[in-house]
Design a protein around this motif. Structure first.
Motif, PDB file in Angstrom:
ATOM      1  N   SER A 137       0.509  -0.857   0.304  1.00 30.55           N
ATOM      2  CA  SER A 137       0.186  -0.292  -0.094  1.00 30.55           C
ATOM      3  C   SER A 137       0.685   1.392   0.170  1.00 30.55           C
ATOM      4  O   SER A 137       2.273   1.172   0.136  1.00 30.55           O
ATOM      5  N   ASN A 138       0.744   2.432  -0.872  1.00 29.22           N
ATOM      6  CA  ASN A 138       1.402   3.525  -0.861  1.00 29.22           C
ATOM      7  C   ASN A 138       2.851   3.185  -1.890  1.00 29.22           C
ATOM      8  O   ASN A 138       3.373   4.088  -1.281  1.00 29.22           O
ATOM      9  N   PHE A 139       2.966   2.382  -2.051  1.00 22.73           N
ATOM     10  CA  PHE A 139       3.879   2.021  -2.940  1.00 22.73           C
ATOM     11  C   PHE A 139       4.179   2.860  -4.238  1.00 22.73           C
ATOM     12  O   PHE A 139       3.181   2.770  -4.743  1.00 22.73           O
ATOM     13  N   ASP A 140       5.044   3.732  -4.424  1.00 23.51           N
ATOM     14  CA  ASP A 140       5.194   4.689  -5.645  1.00 23.51           C
ATOM     15  C   ASP A 140       6.027   2.939  -6.477  1.00 23.51           C
ATOM     16  O   ASP A 140       6.449   2.197  -6.854  1.00 23.51           O
ATOM     17  N   VAL A 141       6.527   3.532  -7.835  1.00 25.99           N
ATOM     18  CA  VAL A 141       6.659   2.549  -8.880  1.00 25.99           C
ATOM     19  C   VAL A 141       8.104   2.667  -8.430  1.00 25.99           C
ATOM     20  O   VAL A 141       8.617   1.194  -8.753  1.00 25.99           O
ATOM     21  N   ASP A 142       9.208   3.202  -7.897  1.00 20.11           N
ATOM     22  CA  ASP A 142      10.346   2.688  -7.462  1.00 20.11           C
ATOM     23  C   ASP A 142      10.286   2.232  -6.819  1.00 20.11           C
ATOM     24  O   ASP A 142      10.834   1.047  -6.693  1.00 20.11           O
ATOM     25  N   ASP A 143       9.397   2.677  -5.649  1.00 20.68           N
ATOM     26  CA  ASP A 143       9.203   1.062  -4.377  1.00 20.68           C
ATOM     27  C   ASP A 143       8.394  -0.094  -4.869  1.00 20.68           C
ATOM     28  O   ASP A 143       8.568  -1.605  -4.776  1.00 20.68           O
ATOM     29  N   LEU A 144       7.428  -0.389  -5.537  1.00 19.22           N
ATOM     30  CA  LEU A 144       6.775  -1.323  -7.045  1.00 19.22           C
ATOM     31  C   LEU A 144       8.154  -1.915  -6.914  1.00 19.22           C
ATOM     32  O   LEU A 144       7.945  -3.342  -7.709  1.00 19.22           O
ATOM     33  N   GLU A 145       9.236  -1.486  -7.687  1.00 18.62           N
ATOM     34  CA  GLU A 145      10.033  -2.027  -8.854  1.00 18.62           C
ATOM     35  C   GLU A 145      11.030  -3.009  -7.372  1.00 18.62           C
ATOM     36  O   GLU A 145      11.473  -4.043  -8.069  1.00 18.62           O
ATOM     37  N   ALA A 146      11.557  -1.882  -6.807  1.00 18.30           N
ATOM     38  CA  ALA A 146      12.251  -2.988  -5.624  1.00 18.30           C
ATOM     39  C   ALA A 146      11.460  -4.769  -5.021  1.00 18.30           C
ATOM     40  O   ALA A 146      12.054  -5.658  -4.675  1.00 18.30           O
ATOM     41  N   ALA A 147       9.774  -3.724  -4.641  1.00 20.42           N
ATOM     42  CA  ALA A 147       9.571  -5.230  -4.618  1.00 20.42           C
ATOM     43  C   ALA A 147       9.313  -6.239  -4.875  1.00 20.42           C
ATOM     44  O   ALA A 147       9.859  -7.173  -5.304  1.00 20.42           O
ATOM     45  N   LEU A 148       8.980  -5.851  -6.604  1.00 19.96           N
ATOM     46  CA  LEU A 148       9.154  -7.197  -7.902  1.00 19.96           C
ATOM     47  C   LEU A 148      10.247  -7.647  -7.559  1.00 19.96           C
ATOM     48  O   LEU A 148      10.865  -8.664  -7.630  1.00 19.96           O
ATOM     49  N   ARG A 149      11.544  -6.871  -7.691  1.00 23.48           N
ATOM     50  CA  ARG A 149      13.265  -7.918  -8.076  1.00 23.48           C
ATOM     51  C   ARG A 149      13.038  -8.294  -6.809  1.00 23.48           C
ATOM     52  O   ARG A 149      13.520  -9.881  -7.086  1.00 23.48           O
ATOM     53  N   ILE A 150      12.236  -8.599  -5.045  1.00 22.06           N
ATOM     54  CA  ILE A 150      12.892  -9.428  -4.515  1.00 22.06           C
ATOM     55  C   ILE A 150      11.574 -10.210  -4.498  1.00 22.06           C
ATOM     56  O   ILE A 150      12.305 -11.205  -4.099  1.00 22.06           O
ATOM     57  N   ALA A 151      11.068  -9.831  -4.665  1.00 23.51           N
ATOM     58  CA  ALA A 151      10.139 -11.262  -4.917  1.00 23.51           C
ATOM     59  C   ALA A 151       9.732 -12.536  -5.589  1.00 23.51           C
ATOM     60  O   ALA A 151       9.229 -13.094  -5.680  1.00 23.51           O
ATOM     61  N   GLY A 152      10.246 -11.438  -7.541  1.00 25.84           N
ATOM     62  CA  GLY A 152       9.936 -12.298  -8.898  1.00 25.84           C
ATOM     63  C   GLY A 152       8.107 -12.099  -9.026  1.00 25.84           C
ATOM     64  O   GLY A 152       7.801 -11.203  -8.422  1.00 25.84           O
TER      65      GLY A 152
END
Length: 279
Positions: A137-152
């Motif tokens: 929640s409250n994730f901008d694109v940079d935050d989303l990219e970071a989460a995607l790199r970690i989680a796949g």
């Protein structure tokens, strides 16, 4: 539209749901009645959080006997979002909600604990069956990219962000990113937290004209506009049963292309901000 696919979860979830931020514990009977009326009308996507005071307990009462009908979401605050902290917070939420699992569990906003720890905690809970999916929640694109790199890919179920007629900046980059990566977009505070267009204002008059054409309310028109894009959901909060039914009626509002263009012009998305707006 009643329901659509919720990101990569494989589940169909009600497009219009029910939020619980600032539900008044002193008026819990009214809040319970409103939530139950909403569920009965098909608003089965219910969102709450550990930091919402009495909200989880109110939700528990409202969904008693209805748990199998509900897509239930709660959130962990960033201060509790270590790997162990996520587990503790989830167990506490499950107790307050009187359920054995959450359909989706969110990190409430980006925090100081390593995101790797938070996601590891979510995956622990998912494997244990305590949660069926997780998101942010409250994730901008940079935050989303970071989460995607970690989680796949296809692990982040949703991103819950501020989205209302006067705050459409997520349309610049956040919504396109979510659409491209199979992440549901859940808009909170769709009526602007007290900033809904006044009926006498130009925007209010536009909403009223469109509402009259569809035999509905301006609030229902706003919800229909905010969920016009595939993959988007909205979670309005109300403590009144009649308003819950009004919110549910938005699912039957099929805006025309001209009406969408009119609303787009009246409530422009503006420029992309330097940081993600949030409440």
């Amino acid at each position: 539209m009643d329901a659509r696919g919720f990101g990569s979860t494989g589940q169909r979830v009600s497009v219009i749901g029910q939020g619980t931020w600032r539900i008044d514990g002193s008026a819990s009977a009214d809040a319970v009645a409103a939530l139950r009326a909403g569920v009965d009308a098909g608003l089965t996507h219910i969102d709450t959080a550990e930091m919402y005071g009495d909200a989880e307990a109110i939700v528990a009462e409202a969904i008693e006997g209805l748990r199998e009908e509900v897509f239930l979401v709660s959130k962990v605050v960033p201060g509790n979002a270590t790997r162990r902290g996520v587990a503790r917070s989830c167990e506490q939420s499950l107790r307050r909600l009187r359920t054995d699992r959450l359909d989706c569990y969110l990190l409430h906003w980006p925090g100081s604990h390593p995101l790797e720890e938070t996601i590891a905690g979510f995956e622990d809970l998912r494997r244990a069956g305590k949660i069926l999916s997780w998101g942010v929640s409250n994730f901008d694109v940079d935050d989303l990219e970071a989460a995607l790199r970690i989680a796949g890919p296809y692990r982040i179920a949703c991103n819950q962000v501020l989205y209302h007629l006067r705050e459409r900046s997520i349309e610049h980059a956040v919504i396109p990113w979510c659409a491209a990566n199979g992440v549901a977009l859940v808009g909170y505070s769709p009526f602007g937290s007290g900033d809904f267009p006044n009926p006498a204002s130009p925007g209010g008059q536009v909403l009223a004209r469109i509402a009259e054409a569809h035999a509905t309310s301006p609030h229902a028109v706003a919800l229909a506009f905010l969920t016009r894009l595939d993959g988007t959901f909205s979670i309005p909060k109300t403590g009144r049963a009649l308003r819950a039914l009004e919110n549910a009626s938005a699912r039957d509002v099929a805006l025309t292309e001209d009406e969408i263009a009119t609303l787009d012009a009246q409530f422009p998305r503006g420029r992309r901000p330097s940081s993600l707006p949030m409440l």
